[in-house]
Design a protein around this motif. Structure first.
Motif, PDB file in Angstrom:
ATOM      1  N   ASN A   1       0.834  -1.200   0.000  1.00 49.13           N
ATOM      2  CA  ASN A   1       0.000   0.000   0.000  1.00 49.13           C
ATOM      3  C   ASN A   1       0.868   1.249   0.000  1.00 49.13           C
ATOM      4  O   ASN A   1       0.571   2.225  -0.695  1.00 49.13           O
ATOM      5  N   ALA A   2       1.959   1.213   0.762  1.00 51.38           N
ATOM      6  CA  ALA A   2       2.902   2.342   0.776  1.00 51.38           C
ATOM      7  C   ALA A   2       3.455   2.563  -0.626  1.00 51.38           C
ATOM      8  O   ALA A   2       3.532   3.702  -1.098  1.00 51.38           O
ATOM      9  N   PHE A   3       3.829   1.475  -1.293  1.00 50.90           N
ATOM     10  CA  PHE A   3       4.310   1.538  -2.675  1.00 50.90           C
ATOM     11  C   PHE A   3       3.277   2.218  -3.565  1.00 50.90           C
ATOM     12  O   PHE A   3       3.591   3.130  -4.327  1.00 50.90           O
ATOM     13  N   ARG A   4       2.030   1.756  -3.470  1.00 47.76           N
ATOM     14  CA  ARG A   4       0.977   2.280  -4.333  1.00 47.76           C
ATOM     15  C   ARG A   4       0.802   3.788  -4.142  1.00 47.76           C
ATOM     16  O   ARG A   4       0.720   4.537  -5.111  1.00 47.76           O
ATOM     17  N   HIS A   5       0.763   4.233  -2.905  1.00 51.54           N
ATOM     18  CA  HIS A   5       0.557   5.666  -2.648  1.00 51.54           C
ATOM     19  C   HIS A   5       1.723   6.515  -3.152  1.00 51.54           C
ATOM     20  O   HIS A   5       1.505   7.564  -3.766  1.00 51.54           O
TER      21      HIS A   5
ATOM     22  N   ILE B   1       4.758   8.284  12.765  1.00 50.50           N
ATOM     23  CA  ILE B   1       4.828   8.629  11.343  1.00 50.50           C
ATOM     24  C   ILE B   1       5.449  10.011  11.159  1.00 50.50           C
ATOM     25  O   ILE B   1       6.255  10.225  10.260  1.00 50.50           O
ATOM     26  N   MET B   2       5.099  10.939  12.030  1.00 47.85           N
ATOM     27  CA  MET B   2       5.629  12.302  11.924  1.00 47.85           C
ATOM     28  C   MET B   2       7.146  12.349  12.109  1.00 47.85           C
ATOM     29  O   MET B   2       7.795  13.290  11.663  1.00 47.85           O
ATOM     30  N   GLN B   3       7.720  11.320  12.734  1.00 50.87           N
ATOM     31  CA  GLN B   3       9.162  11.280  12.964  1.00 50.87           C
ATOM     32  C   GLN B   3       9.929  10.671  11.783  1.00 50.87           C
ATOM     33  O   GLN B   3      11.154  10.749  11.735  1.00 50.87           O
ATOM     34  N   ILE B   4       9.224  10.070  10.846  1.00 50.30           N
ATOM     35  CA  ILE B   4       9.852   9.381   9.719  1.00 50.30           C
ATOM     36  C   ILE B   4      10.125  10.392   8.603  1.00 50.30           C
ATOM     37  O   ILE B   4       9.240  11.152   8.211  1.00 50.30           O
ATOM     38  N   PRO B   5      11.336  10.399   8.050  1.00 51.28           N
ATOM     39  CA  PRO B   5      11.633  11.343   6.958  1.00 51.28           C
ATOM     40  C   PRO B   5      10.868  10.988   5.678  1.00 51.28           C
ATOM     41  O   PRO B   5      10.442   9.847   5.485  1.00 51.28           O
ATOM     42  N   LEU B   6      10.721  11.970   4.813  1.00 46.52           N
ATOM     43  CA  LEU B   6       9.992  11.764   3.562  1.00 46.52           C
ATOM     44  C   LEU B   6      10.758  10.900   2.567  1.00 46.52           C
ATOM     45  O   LEU B   6      10.263  10.636   1.475  1.00 46.52           O
ATOM     46  N   SER B   7      11.913  10.447   2.930  1.00 45.51           N
ATOM     47  CA  SER B   7      12.664   9.523   2.079  1.00 45.51           C
ATOM     48  C   SER B   7      12.308   8.069   2.407  1.00 45.51           C
ATOM     49  O   SER B   7      12.806   7.152   1.766  1.00 45.51           O
ATOM     50  N   GLN B   8      11.430   7.861   3.380  1.00 45.86           N
ATOM     51  CA  GLN B   8      11.118   6.527   3.903  1.00 45.86           C
ATOM     52  C   GLN B   8       9.619   6.250   3.841  1.00 45.86           C
ATOM     53  O   GLN B   8       8.821   7.063   4.308  1.00 45.86           O
ATOM     54  N   LEU B   9       9.232   5.113   3.278  1.00 43.12           N
ATOM     55  CA  LEU B   9       7.839   4.678   3.293  1.00 43.12           C
ATOM     56  C   LEU B   9       7.489   4.096   4.655  1.00 43.12           C
ATOM     57  O   LEU B   9       8.374   3.613   5.370  1.00 43.12           O
ATOM     58  N   VAL B  10       6.200   4.116   4.973  1.00 43.46           N
ATOM     59  CA  VAL B  10       5.725   3.517   6.226  1.00 43.46           C
ATOM     60  C   VAL B  10       4.531   2.619   5.963  1.00 43.46           C
ATOM     61  O   VAL B  10       3.808   2.796   4.971  1.00 43.46           O
ATOM     62  N   HIS B  11       4.333   1.649   6.855  1.00 48.20           N
ATOM     63  CA  HIS B  11       3.180   0.752   6.763  1.00 48.20           C
ATOM     64  C   HIS B  11       2.717   0.376   8.172  1.00 48.20           C
ATOM     65  O   HIS B  11       3.454   0.568   9.129  1.00 48.20           O
ATOM     66  N   LEU B  12       1.515  -0.196   8.262  1.00 50.12           N
ATOM     67  CA  LEU B  12       0.949  -0.581   9.551  1.00 50.12           C
ATOM     68  C   LEU B  12       0.921  -2.093   9.756  1.00 50.12           C
ATOM     69  O   LEU B  12       0.962  -2.559  10.886  1.00 50.12           O
ATOM     70  N   ILE B  13       0.826  -2.828   8.672  1.00 46.49           N
ATOM     71  CA  ILE B  13       0.678  -4.278   8.739  1.00 46.49           C
ATOM     72  C   ILE B  13       1.839  -4.928   7.989  1.00 46.49           C
ATOM     73  O   ILE B  13       2.088  -4.594   6.828  1.00 46.49           O
TER      74      ILE B  13
END
Length: 167
Positions: free
Chosen positions: A59-63, A151-163
């Motif tokens: 999902n992170a990839f898709r977005h 999430i707010m601590q993650i840089p915009l160079s990094q994708l995030v996911h929940l599952i």
């Protein structure tokens, strides 16, 4: 096209009016955005099946890819990067507004959308296949998060996911 109608059908009247006004003000970006959306779904389905519909790295990839492809397609219409990035943000934020999840999944989607726009501004990848390959590599390093504050601590160079994908 089916997914687009699904979004439109779920929009509240005020949201639909806002979407129509946004599209009319940026009419020349509507068709490239539609094509970019179709390409994104095609890539996501090809690489991840339907798992990109859950809050996984897929999902992170898709977005991220979606935002990157919209920006690239619209940049071909006008070489105004600021205008293109503003449109991309507005139209993808509108999608999140019409199809809201919970606070964490919304924060995740908005972050991954911003990642795609960030890489549009900073990367020199020009063709679509190289872009998809780039985001696939980024997906392998996607970070699992649990809260909007994380999430707010993650840089915009990094994708995030929940599952995690195996869940």
């Amino acid at each position: 096209m089916k997914e687009l109608w699904g979004v439109i059908k779920r929009a509240k009247p005020g949201q639909l009016a806002e979407l129509i006004v946004l599209c009319l003000k940026n009419i020349r970006f509507v068709f490239p955005t539609y094509k970019a959306t179709k390409r994104t779904i095609t890539f996501a389905n090809a690489h991840f099946g339907l798992s990109h519909r859950r809050n996984t790295p897929a999902n992170a990839f898709r977005h991220a890819l979606w935002n990157w492809l919209i920006a690239k397609a619209c940049y071909g219409i006008t070489r105004d990067q600021e205008k293109v990035l503003l449109w991309t943000k507005k139209i993808t934020d509108m999608h999140e507004k019409i199809l809201p999840g919970n606070a964490v999944s919304n924060a995740m989607d908005l972050h991954n959308n911003a990642v795609g726009r960030h890489y549009f501004k900073t990367e020199t990848v020009s063709d679509i296949n190289s872009g998809a390959t780039f985001f696939l590599a980024l997906t392998k390093r996607s970070e699992k998060v649990n809260t909007p504050e994380e999430i707010m601590q993650i840089p915009l160079s990094q994708l995030v996911h929940l599952i995690d994908p195996k869940s």
